[in-house]
Design an enzyme around this catalytic site. Sequence first.
Site, PDB file in Angstrom:
ATOM      1  N   ASN A  65       0.863  -1.182   0.000  1.00 17.80           N
ATOM      2  CA  ASN A  65       0.000   0.000   0.000  1.00 17.80           C
ATOM      3  C   ASN A  65       0.901   1.235   0.000  1.00 17.80           C
ATOM      4  O   ASN A  65       1.494   1.574   1.010  1.00 17.80           O
ATOM      5  CB  ASN A  65      -0.887  -0.054   1.260  1.00 17.80           C
ATOM      6  N   LYS A  67       0.095   4.258  -0.309  1.00 20.85           N
ATOM      7  CA  LYS A  67      -0.570   5.423   0.308  1.00 20.85           C
ATOM      8  C   LYS A  67      -0.354   6.674  -0.563  1.00 20.85           C
ATOM      9  O   LYS A  67      -0.260   6.570  -1.788  1.00 20.85           O
ATOM     10  CB  LYS A  67      -0.091   5.602   1.745  1.00 20.85           C
ATOM     11  N   GLU A 151      -6.838   4.544   8.034  1.00 17.54           N
ATOM     12  CA  GLU A 151      -6.658   5.976   7.757  1.00 17.54           C
ATOM     13  C   GLU A 151      -7.941   6.570   7.176  1.00 17.54           C
ATOM     14  O   GLU A 151      -8.246   7.744   7.393  1.00 17.54           O
ATOM     15  CB  GLU A 151      -5.441   6.179   6.833  1.00 17.54           C
TER      16      GLU A 151
HETATM   17  P1  PGA Z   1       2.798   0.321   7.583  1.00 13.61           P
HETATM   18  O1  PGA Z   1       1.312   0.480   6.978  1.00 13.61           O
HETATM   19  O2  PGA Z   1       3.370  -0.955   7.010  1.00 13.61           O
HETATM   20  O3  PGA Z   1       3.547   1.534   7.121  1.00 13.61           O
HETATM   21  O4  PGA Z   1       2.646   0.247   9.060  1.00 13.61           O
HETATM   22  C1  PGA Z   1       0.496  -0.640   6.794  1.00 13.61           C
HETATM   23  C2  PGA Z   1      -0.816  -0.228   6.183  1.00 13.61           C
HETATM   24  O5  PGA Z   1      -1.330   0.847   6.516  1.00 13.61           O
HETATM   25  O6  PGA Z   1      -1.388  -0.933   5.331  1.00 13.61           O
END
Ligand code: PGA
Length: 309
Positions: A65, A67, A151
């Site tokens: 992901n 983001k 989120e």
């Molecule tokens: P992270 O995020 O690996 O940066 O903790 C995981 C996610 O939000 O899918």
Amino acid sequence: MAATSASLVSQLYIGLRRPCPKLDSFNSPSFSAFDPNLRLSLSPPKPSRAIVAMAGSGKFFVGGNWKCNGTKDSISKLVADLNSAKLEPDVDVVVAPPFLYIDQVKNSLTDRIEISAQNSWVGKGGAFTGEISAEQLKDLGCKWVVLGHSERRHIIGENDEFIGKKAAYALSQGLGVIACIGELLEEREAGKTFDVCFKQLKAYADAVPSWDNIVIAYEPVWAIGTGKVATPQQAQEVHVAVRDWLKKNVSEEVASKTRIIYGGSVNGGNSAELAKEEDIDGFLVGGASLKGPEFATIVNSVTSKKVTA
Ligand code: PGA
């Protein structure tokens, strides 16, 4: 068509598990609903020399992901690193770029890796400023969409019912859904982890007609982006509970087939230990998915599931 020896071997690995499972112990009151016999009834041990520590029967699944990160340049470097990475064959691998870069990634990334969106609109497209519809994602070649990410739940304010509707619509348009669930730190500390996860699961279950194209991502909110990964035991405990919930509330078949992946500060250094847990069927990776070689290490942690009988 003749099967390659690699695919024969990977078929051996799928769905098999250790012959003498150690049942975990649970302290939470929510565990009055937990059926300790489930583990044995779901997938009885089969004789084999090389077996895998997997309670479910689904293929290992790793999603990246990205983001709201990246530029055209940084994404072409990441794609080049992924294209040259050596990935184990018995893993479904998916990346979720920001909407703006999906087309760039689709046109440059190897077909070995499928593409997911990070969100989709709740229904058919139209006068919904700033939204992206499931039809448009299909048009660009997306196979998956991440829904219910913490989120979006906790920063954007999406609720269980809205997320359930989004999942149903995305499925109706032929997208697979990476359906996220997970508790806040205060909910865990108040002993509500299972209650929260079951409520979020129920919202999906109430909305979707089938679980065939759903992967569940258990992502404790306190572990996301914090560097504070859940211990393998903490993750396993919730994954067992989720599988048990599916068995009781959907069906035994769905409980066995549905991949339950873990997310929250997974990296190249901790993925192998997590992957050894029987109910961890893969990962959803944020920060560490922005580095191609490290993401490949996480994908390849499937090998730590392979144990000798
Ligand atoms: P992270 O995020 O690996 O940066 O903790 C995981 C996610 O939000 O899918």
